[in-house]
Design a protein around this motif. Structure first.
Motif, mmCIF file in Angstrom:
data_model
loop_
_atom_site.group_PDB
_atom_site.id
_atom_site.type_symbol
_atom_site.label_atom_id
_atom_site.label_comp_id
_atom_site.label_asym_id
_atom_site.label_seq_id
_atom_site.Cartn_x
_atom_site.Cartn_y
_atom_site.Cartn_z
ATOM 1 N N UNK A 189 0.832 -1.203 0.000
ATOM 2 C CA UNK A 189 0.000 0.000 0.000
ATOM 3 C C UNK A 189 0.867 1.254 0.000
ATOM 4 N N UNK A 190 1.998 1.211 0.691
ATOM 5 C CA UNK A 190 2.914 2.354 0.697
ATOM 6 C C UNK A 190 3.462 2.597 -0.699
ATOM 7 N N UNK A 191 3.803 1.519 -1.386
ATOM 8 C CA UNK A 191 4.287 1.631 -2.766
ATOM 9 C C UNK A 191 3.202 2.231 -3.659
ATOM 10 N N UNK A 192 1.969 1.785 -3.465
ATOM 11 C CA UNK A 192 0.843 2.309 -4.236
ATOM 12 C C UNK A 192 0.686 3.811 -4.021
ATOM 13 N N UNK A 196 7.065 6.313 1.817
ATOM 14 C CA UNK A 196 7.820 5.364 2.628
ATOM 15 C C UNK A 196 6.810 4.525 3.417
ATOM 16 N N UNK A 197 7.294 3.543 4.158
ATOM 17 C CA UNK A 197 6.374 2.700 4.914
ATOM 18 C C UNK A 197 5.448 3.553 5.781
ATOM 19 N N UNK A 198 4.157 3.453 5.492
ATOM 20 C CA UNK A 198 3.176 4.300 6.165
ATOM 21 C C UNK A 198 2.797 3.748 7.538
ATOM 22 N N UNK A 200 -0.197 3.087 10.414
ATOM 23 C CA UNK A 200 -1.532 2.504 10.248
ATOM 24 C C UNK A 200 -2.566 3.574 9.916
ATOM 25 N N UNK A 201 -2.474 4.733 10.574
ATOM 26 C CA UNK A 201 -3.445 5.805 10.314
ATOM 27 C C UNK A 201 -3.386 6.262 8.854
ATOM 28 N N UNK A 202 -2.173 6.339 8.318
ATOM 29 C CA UNK A 202 -2.013 6.740 6.922
ATOM 30 C C UNK A 202 -2.559 5.670 5.978
ATOM 31 N N UNK A 203 -2.345 4.407 6.340
ATOM 32 C CA UNK A 203 -2.852 3.313 5.517
ATOM 33 C C UNK A 203 -4.378 3.348 5.431
ATOM 34 N N UNK A 204 -5.010 3.625 6.557
ATOM 35 C CA UNK A 204 -6.477 3.701 6.581
ATOM 36 C C UNK A 204 -6.959 4.841 5.688
ATOM 37 N N UNK A 205 -6.273 5.975 5.759
ATOM 38 C CA UNK A 205 -6.643 7.131 4.935
ATOM 39 C C UNK A 205 -6.567 6.794 3.450
ATOM 40 N N UNK A 206 -5.495 6.106 3.045
ATOM 41 C CA UNK A 206 -5.355 5.703 1.643
ATOM 42 C C UNK A 206 -6.422 4.680 1.281
ATOM 43 N N UNK A 207 -6.710 3.746 2.196
ATOM 44 C CA UNK A 207 -7.717 2.711 1.933
ATOM 45 C C UNK A 207 -9.101 3.315 1.716
ATOM 46 N N UNK A 208 -9.433 4.321 2.504
ATOM 47 C CA UNK A 208 -10.728 4.993 2.338
ATOM 48 C C UNK A 208 -10.820 5.638 0.956
ATOM 49 N N UNK A 209 -9.738 6.271 0.514
ATOM 50 C CA UNK A 209 -9.718 6.886 -0.815
ATOM 51 C C UNK A 209 -9.921 5.826 -1.899
ATOM 52 N N UNK A 210 -9.312 4.661 -1.713
ATOM 53 C CA UNK A 210 -9.478 3.574 -2.681
ATOM 54 C C UNK A 210 -10.939 3.114 -2.719
ATOM 55 N N UNK A 220 -6.524 -4.765 5.029
ATOM 56 C CA UNK A 220 -5.152 -4.350 5.315
ATOM 57 C C UNK A 220 -4.476 -5.380 6.209
ATOM 58 N N UNK A 221 -3.434 -5.995 5.709
ATOM 59 C CA UNK A 221 -2.663 -6.957 6.473
ATOM 60 C C UNK A 221 -1.576 -6.214 7.252
ATOM 61 N N UNK A 222 -1.597 -6.339 8.586
ATOM 62 C CA UNK A 222 -0.704 -5.552 9.446
ATOM 63 C C UNK A 222 0.277 -6.423 10.225
ATOM 64 N N UNK A 223 0.477 -7.670 9.812
ATOM 65 C CA UNK A 223 1.419 -8.547 10.491
ATOM 66 C C UNK A 223 1.021 -8.789 11.936
ATOM 67 N N UNK A 224 1.972 -8.612 12.855
ATOM 68 C CA UNK A 224 1.708 -8.868 14.273
ATOM 69 C C UNK A 224 0.711 -7.883 14.863
ATOM 70 N N UNK A 225 0.437 -6.785 14.133
ATOM 71 C CA UNK A 225 -0.554 -5.806 14.592
ATOM 72 C C UNK A 225 -1.973 -6.148 14.152
ATOM 73 N N UNK A 226 -2.149 -7.325 13.549
ATOM 74 C CA UNK A 226 -3.480 -7.757 13.174
ATOM 75 C C UNK A 226 -3.860 -7.359 11.761
#
Length: 309
Positions: A189-192, A196-198, A200-210, A220-226
């Motif tokens: 998602x950061x590459x998209x 740089x590596x975003x 979680x809050x930034x990832x959600x913002x981008x996901x909403x736009x998508x 959103x796969x967050x590894x050990x963060x769920x």
């Protein structure tokens, strides 16, 4: 029936090496050899969940024959398009001492225009029987980056949910086809987003736009963060317990399988996200790629907390 599409499968070989060092020889046990490719991992996990699927894609050469035979031995249905060039091999070196994994991924064969057309003919024939389509992984040479967008449009014409799990230009163009679900991790998602590596809050913002562009679900796969499931009007967060990680490869594919299984069986959003996380975690606890144990999944389900943000 669920159809999985693996356009660039591979024979995956993994070696476990203690204290792996560059420019040094290592004696290892025989490598673990599997029929690899993200879509094949999805189909394998679906089968373990009791859900049969049909594998589509390209296979060529002796490697392709080996994969075909391996899938037959595992009882997995398939209708691959045969190509002239050799199916690729991918290598993973796992160093448990340093908790690292080094991967060497071949680009794969070049698919001709005639081979592409034969695949599309098969795809259209099988589409009439499908309830859900999952397209995963990279594209082989010869297929334009917009190919996932192209098949997404075919699927939408039949009003069938289309899951897309890819990265780079294929993801960017695939999103334009408005798939039902995409599953990017932090790096993808950061590459998209060209960042740089975003966080979680930034990832959600981008996901909403998508989602505002037409994608119904962003997992959103967050590894050990769920994980998080983002929709236009809903954001769900899954908090997961700490687990002993043995081999994380294929956990994202297992998440997709868990989500597909849930959607296909009428689970609500919270339970679908819970199942997706449990499958991803169960895979990470195993040495084999794309392998889960239903009894472990059942145990993990009770330990995953889902909240609405």
């Amino acid at each position: 029936m669920i159809i999985t599409v693996t356009l660039n499968p591979a024979i995956d070989i993994s070696y476990r090496v203690n204290n792996f060092n560059i420019n040094k020889g290592h004696r290892v046990e025989n490598g673990l050899k599997t029929a690899g490719g993200k879509g094949l991992n999805v189909s394998r996990v679906l089968k373990q969940l009791g859900e049969q699927s049909l594998c589509l894609g390209f296979l060529g050469g002796q490697n392709g024959k080996w994969i075909k035979k391996r899938l037959e031995m595992d009882g997995m249905e398939q209708s691959f398009t045969t190509i002239t060039e050799e199916t690729r091999t991918c290598l993973a070196i796992i160093d448990e001492d340093h908790s690292t994994q080094t991967e060497l991924l071949e680009k794969g064969p070049n698919v001709s225009e005639e081979e592409k057309e034969r695949f599309l003919e098969t795809f259209n024939q099988q589409l009439k029987k499908a309830k859900l389509i999952i397209a995963s992984g990279s594209l082989p040479l010869g297929l334009e980056p917009s190919f996932y967008k192209e098949i997404c449009k075919l699927v939408k014409e039949e009003n069938i949910p289309f899951f897309l799990d890819t990265s780079g230009e294929s993801l960017k163009l695939g999103i334009e086809g408005s798939p039902f679900l995409i599953k990017p991790n932090q790096e993808e998602l950061s590459q998209f987003a060209g960042k740089e590596l975003m966080k979680i809050e930034e990832m959600v913002e981008v996901a909403v736009k998508i989602c505002n562009q037409g994608v119904q679900n962003v997992l959103l796969s967050l590894g050990e963060n769920g994980a998080m499931l983002v929709r236009k009007d809903t954001i769900l967060k899954a908090d997961i317990p700490t687990i002993p990680v043995v081999n994380p490869v294929g956990s994202g594919d297992s998440m997709i399988a868990g989500m597909a299984y849930s959607i296909n069986n009428g689970f609500d959003l919270k339970e679908s996200l819970r199942m997706a996380c449990a499958c991803g975690m169960a895979n990470a606890m195993e040495a084999k790629t794309g392998f889960v144990q239903p009894e472990i999944i059942k145990q993990l389900l009770s330990e995953i907390n889902i909240t609405t943000l």
